[in-house]
Design an enzyme around this catalytic site. Sequence first.
Site, PDB file in Angstrom:
ATOM      1  N   LYS A 176      12.985  -0.094 -26.220  1.00  0.00           N
ATOM      2  CA  LYS A 176      13.392   0.488 -24.930  1.00  0.00           C
ATOM      3  C   LYS A 176      14.049   1.829 -25.266  1.00  0.00           C
ATOM      4  CE  LYS A 176      15.831  -0.676 -20.655  1.00  0.00           C
ATOM      5  NZ  LYS A 176      14.818  -0.357 -19.657  1.00  0.00           N
TER       6      LYS A 176
HETATM    7  C1  LIG Z   1       8.982  -0.253 -18.698  1.00  0.00           C
HETATM    8  C2  LIG Z   1       9.712  -1.481 -18.311  1.00  0.00           C
HETATM    9  N1  LIG Z   1       9.063  -2.657 -18.236  1.00  0.00           N
HETATM   10  C3  LIG Z   1       9.691  -3.791 -17.887  1.00  0.00           C
HETATM   11  C4  LIG Z   1      11.034  -3.796 -17.565  1.00  0.00           C
HETATM   12  C5  LIG Z   1      11.702  -5.081 -17.198  1.00  0.00           C
HETATM   13  O1  LIG Z   1      12.552  -5.487 -18.239  1.00  0.00           O
HETATM   14  P1  LIG Z   1      13.878  -6.323 -17.933  1.00  0.00           P
HETATM   15  O2  LIG Z   1      13.454  -7.521 -17.159  1.00  0.00           O
HETATM   16  O3  LIG Z   1      14.399  -6.676 -19.285  1.00  0.00           O
HETATM   17  O4  LIG Z   1      14.773  -5.432 -17.161  1.00  0.00           O
HETATM   18  C6  LIG Z   1      11.754  -2.608 -17.628  1.00  0.00           C
HETATM   19  C7  LIG Z   1      13.197  -2.575 -17.327  1.00  0.00           C
HETATM   20  O5  LIG Z   1      13.990  -2.547 -18.218  1.00  0.00           O
HETATM   21  C8  LIG Z   1      11.084  -1.426 -18.017  1.00  0.00           C
HETATM   22  O6  LIG Z   1      11.750  -0.264 -18.073  1.00  0.00           O
END
Ligand SMILES: Cc1ncc(COP(=O)(O)O)c(C=O)c1O
Length: 313
Positions: free
Chosen positions: A156
């Site tokens: 991330k």
């Molecule tokens: C690109 C992306 N995909 C999926 C998610 C969903 O992840 P999470 O459920 O850990 O927030 C996020 C958010 O963080 C994201 O930025």
Amino acid sequence: MPITATKNIWKNGSLLPWEEAQIHVMSHVIHYGSSVFEGIRCYTQPGGAGVFRLTEHMQRLLDSARIYRMPLGYTVEQLCSAVVDVVEANGVAPCYVRPIAFRGYGEIGVNPLKSPVDGYIANFPWGTYVPGNDGADVCISSWNRLAPNTMPSLAKAGANYMNSQLIRMEAEINGYDEGIALDVNGYLSEGSGENLFLVRGGTIYTTPLANSVLSGITRDSVITLAKQLGIPVVEQSLPREMIYIADEAFFTGTAAEVTHLRSVDRVLVADGKMGPITTALYEEFFGIVNGLKPDRYNWLTPVKVKTAEPVAV
Ligand SMILES: Cc1ncc(COP(=O)(O)O)c(C=O)c1O
């Protein structure tokens, strides 16, 4: 969404006033996008507040940092305590928590290794869910998600969100709530900041990690809940057209939580209403985070904060 300032921000182990959490324009991150971060929700429950899946979020932060050879110098337990400290010091719940680590002021040039790693944790108010989810109208983006072996999707990293920004801007300018990107091979991937789920014939389908998605923590939570409800979940590559013939479709994410998709490319998903499987997962999810159902997976880390009462769903 405008940011509401709180009192303190955690920096490298201590709390400093919000206004002092500033960086130099020559910091490496400003020029080369060298940051990793998290987005976490702290929910309120009757008589308390709890941070959702804190350990998993901080482990993902450490994983993202490891991929980019960025030593954070803290264990997952220390990072979790730091989040609890800053949330309690600021006394705000419900809230959003934003831990971030980046390459700071050191050297100019792409190689980050001689620039220091700085870590910050901020939090600010973010309201409880308000009932009335009519669903999202989304499009398939003209932008693809990150190709394998270019920008690692499992990290991330701030830089990945340049791709997300293209997807999101295009969607909004064209009158949609959000865009879904295909991966480089034309398979469904994910939204700009959400994982994607489809339902067909009583089975839940979601795109696997190899289709350039983030390993979403809400995704994992919903898969866990579905399995417990006895609903089959299949992680497999999905052709684009599967979304037009799905019985139900929904996003998951820290921001999106569980949001059903009303239409895709102006084609209604079934009758456009939230379907029974999405509804069941939605009720389980909000039941747990709002403290109306038992936290049977220990997903909430308690924080001592004076809170507003949660909104029932
Ligand atoms: C690109 C992306 N995909 C999926 C998610 C969903 O992840 P999470 O459920 O850990 O927030 C996020 C958010 O963080 C994201 O930025």
